[in-house]
Motif scaffolding. Sequence first.
Motif, PDB file in Angstrom:
ATOM      1  N   PRO A  95       4.143  -6.647   6.729  1.00 45.63           N
ATOM      2  CA  PRO A  95       3.141  -7.398   6.463  1.00 45.63           C
ATOM      3  C   PRO A  95       2.010  -7.394   7.304  1.00 45.63           C
ATOM      4  O   PRO A  95       2.319  -8.207   8.641  1.00 45.63           O
ATOM      5  N   SER A  96       1.416  -7.727   6.858  1.00 47.89           N
ATOM      6  CA  SER A  96       0.220  -8.727   7.976  1.00 47.89           C
ATOM      7  C   SER A  96       0.552  -9.940   8.271  1.00 47.89           C
ATOM      8  O   SER A  96      -0.278 -10.634   9.182  1.00 47.89           O
ATOM      9  N   ASP A  97       1.199 -10.899   7.819  1.00 49.52           N
ATOM     10  CA  ASP A  97       1.278 -12.332   7.676  1.00 49.52           C
ATOM     11  C   ASP A  97       2.686 -12.451   7.778  1.00 49.52           C
ATOM     12  O   ASP A  97       3.420 -11.715   6.884  1.00 49.52           O
ATOM     13  N   LEU A  98       3.164 -13.387   8.788  1.00 51.96           N
ATOM     14  CA  LEU A  98       4.180 -14.015   8.236  1.00 51.96           C
ATOM     15  C   LEU A  98       4.405 -15.399   7.634  1.00 51.96           C
ATOM     16  O   LEU A  98       3.704 -15.768   7.531  1.00 51.96           O
ATOM     17  N   THR A  99       5.553 -15.454   7.451  1.00 48.73           N
ATOM     18  CA  THR A  99       5.830 -15.820   6.121  1.00 48.73           C
ATOM     19  C   THR A  99       7.018 -17.129   6.404  1.00 48.73           C
ATOM     20  O   THR A  99       7.612 -16.649   7.610  1.00 48.73           O
ATOM     21  N   PRO A 150      -4.311  -8.503  12.826  1.00 47.72           N
ATOM     22  CA  PRO A 150      -6.111  -8.733  11.977  1.00 47.72           C
ATOM     23  C   PRO A 150      -6.192  -6.914  11.571  1.00 47.72           C
ATOM     24  O   PRO A 150      -7.524  -7.309  11.407  1.00 47.72           O
ATOM     25  N   ARG A 151      -5.948  -6.241  12.433  1.00 52.93           N
ATOM     26  CA  ARG A 151      -6.659  -4.742  12.246  1.00 52.93           C
ATOM     27  C   ARG A 151      -6.096  -4.439  10.503  1.00 52.93           C
ATOM     28  O   ARG A 151      -7.286  -3.359  10.050  1.00 52.93           O
ATOM     29  N   ALA A 152      -5.224  -5.025   9.898  1.00 53.28           N
ATOM     30  CA  ALA A 152      -5.573  -4.427   8.087  1.00 53.28           C
ATOM     31  C   ALA A 152      -4.725  -5.653   7.558  1.00 53.28           C
ATOM     32  O   ALA A 152      -4.073  -6.441   7.751  1.00 53.28           O
ATOM     33  N   TYR A 183       3.654   5.524  -2.472  1.00 56.54           N
ATOM     34  CA  TYR A 183       2.175   5.471  -2.464  1.00 56.54           C
ATOM     35  C   TYR A 183       1.501   3.568  -2.813  1.00 56.54           C
ATOM     36  O   TYR A 183       0.550   3.492  -1.952  1.00 56.54           O
ATOM     37  N   LEU A 184       2.548   3.129  -3.821  1.00 56.72           N
ATOM     38  CA  LEU A 184       1.404   1.597  -3.996  1.00 56.72           C
ATOM     39  C   LEU A 184       1.756   0.746  -2.897  1.00 56.72           C
ATOM     40  O   LEU A 184       0.747  -0.200  -3.120  1.00 56.72           O
ATOM     41  N   ASN A 185       2.386   0.655  -2.201  1.00 54.59           N
ATOM     42  CA  ASN A 185       2.463   0.254  -0.748  1.00 54.59           C
ATOM     43  C   ASN A 185       1.305   0.655  -0.186  1.00 54.59           C
ATOM     44  O   ASN A 185       1.911   0.022   0.832  1.00 54.59           O
ATOM     45  N   ARG A 186       1.393   2.029  -0.536  1.00 58.73           N
ATOM     46  CA  ARG A 186       0.420   1.984   1.298  1.00 58.73           C
ATOM     47  C   ARG A 186      -0.645   2.963   0.941  1.00 58.73           C
ATOM     48  O   ARG A 186      -1.670   2.637   1.638  1.00 58.73           O
ATOM     49  N   VAL A 187      -1.495   2.915   0.294  1.00 58.09           N
ATOM     50  CA  VAL A 187      -2.785   3.121  -0.269  1.00 58.09           C
ATOM     51  C   VAL A 187      -3.616   2.555  -0.044  1.00 58.09           C
ATOM     52  O   VAL A 187      -3.510   1.409   0.053  1.00 58.09           O
ATOM     53  N   PRO A 188      -4.202   2.554   0.762  1.00 56.30           N
ATOM     54  CA  PRO A 188      -5.711   1.726   1.108  1.00 56.30           C
ATOM     55  C   PRO A 188      -6.691   1.428   0.208  1.00 56.30           C
ATOM     56  O   PRO A 188      -6.801   2.647  -0.375  1.00 56.30           O
ATOM     57  N   LEU A 189      -7.223   0.813   0.075  1.00 57.18           N
ATOM     58  CA  LEU A 189      -7.752   0.033  -0.608  1.00 57.18           C
ATOM     59  C   LEU A 189      -9.813  -0.401  -0.038  1.00 57.18           C
ATOM     60  O   LEU A 189     -10.297  -0.173   0.936  1.00 57.18           O
ATOM     61  N   ARG A 190     -10.154  -1.378  -0.517  1.00 63.54           N
ATOM     62  CA  ARG A 190     -11.326  -1.959  -0.185  1.00 63.54           C
ATOM     63  C   ARG A 190     -11.201  -2.471   0.857  1.00 63.54           C
ATOM     64  O   ARG A 190     -10.297  -2.902   0.825  1.00 63.54           O
ATOM     65  N   GLY A 191     -11.994  -2.188   1.809  1.00 62.90           N
ATOM     66  CA  GLY A 191     -11.876  -2.749   3.221  1.00 62.90           C
ATOM     67  C   GLY A 191     -11.052  -3.120   4.063  1.00 62.90           C
ATOM     68  O   GLY A 191     -10.939  -2.106   4.071  1.00 62.90           O
ATOM     69  N   GLU A 192     -10.214  -4.135   4.503  1.00 61.14           N
ATOM     70  CA  GLU A 192      -9.134  -4.098   5.081  1.00 61.14           C
ATOM     71  C   GLU A 192      -7.676  -4.267   4.278  1.00 61.14           C
ATOM     72  O   GLU A 192      -7.145  -4.105   4.753  1.00 61.14           O
ATOM     73  N   VAL A 240      -4.431  -2.907   2.207  1.00 66.46           N
ATOM     74  CA  VAL A 240      -3.540  -1.740   2.794  1.00 66.46           C
ATOM     75  C   VAL A 240      -2.833  -2.204   1.583  1.00 66.46           C
ATOM     76  O   VAL A 240      -1.679  -2.908   1.856  1.00 66.46           O
ATOM     77  N   GLY A 241      -2.156  -1.430   0.148  1.00 69.26           N
ATOM     78  CA  GLY A 241      -1.575  -1.425  -0.862  1.00 69.26           C
ATOM     79  C   GLY A 241      -1.873  -1.884  -2.037  1.00 69.26           C
ATOM     80  O   GLY A 241      -3.147  -2.774  -1.737  1.00 69.26           O
ATOM     81  N   MET A 242      -1.636  -1.565  -2.994  1.00 69.18           N
ATOM     82  CA  MET A 242      -2.167  -2.771  -4.535  1.00 69.18           C
ATOM     83  C   MET A 242      -1.295  -3.839  -4.188  1.00 69.18           C
ATOM     84  O   MET A 242      -2.158  -5.265  -4.984  1.00 69.18           O
TER      85      MET A 242
END
Length: 737
Positions: free
Chosen positions: A47-51, A67-69, A172-181, A183-185
């Motif tokens: 994940p891009s965010d640490l919990t 910061p990349r995605a 696929y649902l977890n990795r597909v790139p979408l709008r802007g930064e 990534v994933g549904m």
Amino acid sequence: MTWPRARRTALLWALAGLAAVAPPGCARAAATAPVPSFEQVRQAHRPSDLTLLDRHGQPLQTLRIDPRARRLPWLPLAQFSPALRELVVLGEDQRFWSHQGVDWPAAARSALANAQGATQGASTLTMQLAALLDAELKRPAGGRNLLQKWSQIDAARALEARWQKPQILEAYLNRVPLRGELVGMPAAAWALFGKHPSGLDHSEAALLVALVRAPNAKAELVVRRACTLLAEPPRCERVAALAERALHRPATPPLGEALAPHHARWLLAQRGSVGPGQGPEALPTTLSSTLDAALQRSAIALLRGQMAELQGRQVEDGAVLVLDNASGEVRAWVGSSGTAWSDAPEVDAVLARRQPGSTLKPFVYALAFERGLLTPASLLHDAPADLEGGSGAFMPRNYDHRYRGWVSARSALAGSLNVPTARLAALLGPEDLFQRLNLAGLQLDQSGGFHGLALALGSADVNLLQLTNAYRMLANRGLWTPVPGPRGPDARAPRRVFDERAAFQVNDILSDTSARAATFGLDSALVTRGFAAVKTGTSKDMRDNWCIGFTDRYTVGVWVGNASGEAMHRVSGTQGAAPVWRALVQRLHAATPSRAPLPPAGLVRQSVVFDGAIEPPRDEWLAGTAQAASGPMQSRAAQPQARVRNGEQVALGRPAGIASPREGSVFALDPDMPAPVQRIAFRGESGQWWLDGRLLGSGAQLTWAPWPGRHRLELKTPAGVVINRVRFEVRGAVVRR
């Protein structure tokens, strides 16, 4: 010969069709990497965010570290809504559940459409996933050539041979790139709709699927594609409304509760950066803390409530810190009130250095008690004073501009009187006090000489973390240990700052409601159920307001002020930070009241009677060798600021005993002037005057014919006890007599 793009695409698919009869792996030479297992892909997802988790494993805060995605944690297929699972197959790969990685009928239609000048894709979900897993298969800007397409087909067929269909769809649902930064549904669902993917309805799912083919397309095109998927006009109206809101959202909403952003950043900084050549993926996805989520929520609510109460008094910011006395672990860390009226919510006021005001006074008295300069029953003179502050005259004034004459050390500290504390600091010396404060972990800059006597009244900058931990040292009877970071307890050995007896005497004073009543009253915000030692502080011009104190289990520090440094309006210690401190202490001990500590060995409870009814008789904790007469207190070296002589209090001068000359004075002799007009006057309390070890005379004043050199002047009692000592210098030639 140059072929039109449509014919090249048709030929590409015709040649690629040969792979339909070839076994998987025949084009492996063209592929760039072996196909990973499903478990390898899932485990590699970051994940891009640490919990941040509290001490019970409850999520408290997320913190962006990549910061990349923007990616959220990996979700199992069952946690995506049925509508999303249905529509992504419908929109991207209708025969997903039946083909072996390549949909050849769709490929044929795509080739025909392209030959006729239309544009129609034929990549299956598996082929798209293969390109997502292997950077070498990513679609170039000008489209794939035959070799690249062949490699993608081969990788897709290898995936189908090794993975199960649900695993392919889940990845696929977890990795597909979408709008802007995004990534994933999961990330897209949260950013665009503020929802978990399990809660997406058909309209929301259709919008997300429509973004797959053209993630950054204009809203009108996205809506048309989504409506085509739904094929229901009523739903299309809702899709248009959803798109208007979702595709123009100003920012991604926070992930869950944002309870401890400042503490999360501190822990991450304490943990250290990633190694050389490593990226954010080397960081953990979760970070455990010692915070208590319920207490953290209470601290935030109490601080915000107090900020609301102080509106109209130029108060914007505040901070709270709660430490466990035994372990030093942080139980609550609120770096900012986070309210709408705060101009600097990102500033961590727990770590910001500010002037601590009177909260440093307990350390002054602890040092004096430890050195035997006075006891809690010793008398100090509270009257206007003109002291030598190190860089010039220092004239301390009490907060309320009142003076009480003779007061005990207990009353002076509990009532937070400035003048007696400054007199005591003059006796201790600023350098010794400076060193002891740094030993307590305050990390002061400059030097004791730089701050002078003002150091005792809080002129140096500290932060709430350092100051609260220093009070925790007092709670632990003078033993200091650092606050543990994310890696657990610090390996450094505990260090002794004050002896146990001095720390206990200070703590007993700070918990004495009666002793502070003259200044704060009997029912102030400092009064709690059960034992609590507490001190307030206000810096110059009311820029900072503090309340630090401890019970038998916890140390609580609260700061109120303005991150900008602006002064507050009419906010004292008991009005600003103290109400939050008291409410937290009451909450922490709602079930079990705090108990007073037992005295250390060497202290005994003795009855003390003050001559002239200066203060009511009481019991005091004194060293076992200290004597307390049944009548007036007797003169002792441990009480240098006052003595009793024939029932009368006698001042020890300014600052103590000798009024003139002052420490460090320099006198210049003129050889052309006669000796009688160049005599130096020694003035102060009545006593015996000794110069360089020789008795000069007795009284409150005498004169001396100066002699060049450095000299030591002492004022002693008839019993030989040194009341005060100064050094001075005489420069020049011997004068003619």
